[in-house]
Design a protein around this motif. Sequence first.
Motif, PDB file in Angstrom:
ATOM      1  N   LYS A   1      -3.927  11.436  -9.205  1.00  0.00           N
ATOM      2  CA  LYS A   1      -4.641  11.723  -7.918  1.00  0.00           C
ATOM      3  C   LYS A   1      -4.628  10.400  -7.215  1.00  0.00           C
ATOM      4  CE  LYS A   1      -9.247  11.591  -7.266  1.00  0.00           C
ATOM      5  NZ  LYS A   1     -10.620  11.756  -7.057  1.00  0.00           N
ATOM      6  N   TYR A   2      -4.720   9.265  -7.682  1.00  0.00           N
ATOM      7  CA  TYR A   2      -4.385   7.978  -7.151  1.00  0.00           C
ATOM      8  C   TYR A   2      -3.151   7.765  -6.635  1.00  0.00           C
ATOM      9  CZ  TYR A   2      -9.469   6.944  -7.807  1.00  0.00           C
ATOM     10  OH  TYR A   2     -10.585   6.972  -7.726  1.00  0.00           O
ATOM     11  N   ILE A   3      -2.101   8.184  -7.547  1.00  0.00           N
ATOM     12  CA  ILE A   3      -0.736   8.005  -7.051  1.00  0.00           C
ATOM     13  C   ILE A   3      -0.507   9.068  -5.529  1.00  0.00           C
ATOM     14  CG2 ILE A   3       1.619   8.765  -7.633  1.00  0.00           C
ATOM     15  CD1 ILE A   3       0.842   8.264 -10.599  1.00  0.00           C
ATOM     16  N   ALA A   4      -1.224  10.169  -5.771  1.00  0.00           N
ATOM     17  CA  ALA A   4      -0.979  10.955  -4.377  1.00  0.00           C
ATOM     18  C   ALA A   4      -1.448  10.304  -3.445  1.00  0.00           C
ATOM     19  CB  ALA A   4      -1.575  12.413  -4.776  1.00  0.00           C
ATOM     20  N   TYR A   5      -2.615   9.282  -3.491  1.00  0.00           N
ATOM     21  CA  TYR A   5      -3.184   8.922  -2.275  1.00  0.00           C
ATOM     22  C   TYR A   5      -2.311   7.986  -1.673  1.00  0.00           C
ATOM     23  CZ  TYR A   5      -8.028  10.392  -3.600  1.00  0.00           C
ATOM     24  OH  TYR A   5      -9.331  10.783  -3.981  1.00  0.00           O
ATOM     25  N   GLY A   6      -1.336   7.513  -2.357  1.00  0.00           N
ATOM     26  CA  GLY A   6      -0.275   6.655  -1.695  1.00  0.00           C
ATOM     27  C   GLY A   6      -0.543   5.376  -0.762  1.00  0.00           C
ATOM     28  N   ASP A   7       0.217   5.266   0.142  1.00  0.00           N
ATOM     29  CA  ASP A   7      -0.154   4.016   0.863  1.00  0.00           C
ATOM     30  C   ASP A   7      -1.243   4.339   2.096  1.00  0.00           C
ATOM     31  OD1 ASP A   7      -0.194   1.701   2.586  1.00  0.00           O
ATOM     32  OD2 ASP A   7       1.937   1.764   2.994  1.00  0.00           O
ATOM     33  N   ARG A   8      -2.285   3.798   2.074  1.00  0.00           N
ATOM     34  CA  ARG A   8      -3.363   4.471   2.992  1.00  0.00           C
ATOM     35  C   ARG A   8      -3.209   3.858   4.512  1.00  0.00           C
ATOM     36  NH1 ARG A   8      -6.966   0.616   4.911  1.00  0.00           N
ATOM     37  NH2 ARG A   8      -7.010  -1.351   4.167  1.00  0.00           N
ATOM     38  N   MET A   9      -2.049   2.919   4.630  1.00  0.00           N
ATOM     39  CA  MET A   9      -1.812   2.346   6.119  1.00  0.00           C
ATOM     40  C   MET A   9      -0.606   3.211   6.589  1.00  0.00           C
ATOM     41  SD  MET A   9      -3.865  -0.127   6.053  1.00  0.00           S
ATOM     42  CE  MET A   9      -3.339  -0.797   7.616  1.00  0.00           C
ATOM     43  N   LYS A  10      -0.105   4.288   6.051  1.00  0.00           N
ATOM     44  CA  LYS A  10       0.776   5.024   6.680  1.00  0.00           C
ATOM     45  C   LYS A  10       0.373   5.956   7.421  1.00  0.00           C
ATOM     46  CE  LYS A  10       4.793   6.032   4.512  1.00  0.00           C
ATOM     47  NZ  LYS A  10       5.637   6.567   3.600  1.00  0.00           N
ATOM     48  N   THR A  11       0.478   6.237   8.661  1.00  0.00           N
ATOM     49  CA  THR A  11      -0.166   7.237   9.420  1.00  0.00           C
ATOM     50  C   THR A  11       0.416   8.732   8.998  1.00  0.00           C
ATOM     51  OG1 THR A  11       1.398   7.117  11.118  1.00  0.00           O
ATOM     52  CG2 THR A  11      -0.637   5.690  11.404  1.00  0.00           C
TER      53      THR A  11
END
Length: 205
Positions: free
Chosen positions: A82-92
């Motif tokens: 799940k945390y891998i799926a969250y990815g880069d939070r800064m990418k819109t």
Amino acid sequence: IRRLLPGYQQCDMDVGEMFLNFLLHKEMKEMSGVDISHVRSKLASDKDWEDDRKRSWERWCRNWMGLRDSLYRSIQHLIRVKYIAYGDRMKTTNPFHWKEVVYNLPGTKGYDSTLPWVMKVRPDGHLASEIYCYVDDGRATGHSPEACWAAVRRFASICTRMGIQDAARKRTSPSLTPGPWAGTVTHTDRGEVVGTVTPEKWEKT
């Protein structure tokens, strides 16, 4: 409830064959033998293969029912995915994108009991989409049907890429009034967030 506001959407996904998606540690594999003496093939085409098997057991490599920590280990791996799926939070373009964390803690100045205590807020002011896992069941939240669907789609696709089965036949569409999940019925269609239980569970209680 921690990621919902009035009008927010929810949808469900399901992991197929939960335990069988995750490998045992190599030390556990050595202690996980399965007796196969009663299931040997009688087909002539399998004779050479059967003759080459010197033992009447095979090694089981996946988490198995009855092993005390299979549940813990499977859930632990799924949370990592799940945390891998969250990815880069800064990418819109990331459905889990968020800009800042806002605290709304009881006892603090300006506390609002109608809002979650901790909020991951997007640039547009909405709460970020979220995925919750309860054993093999997942629930996505989002401020719109599109945001909710994008979140569950990304999580499911990352699960598939990591070798975890997505039981797509059990996927539900985004809804303001989804069915029960993890023992609670949560609706957002009345201008408020309402958490309750099914009549059957209430009668049982």
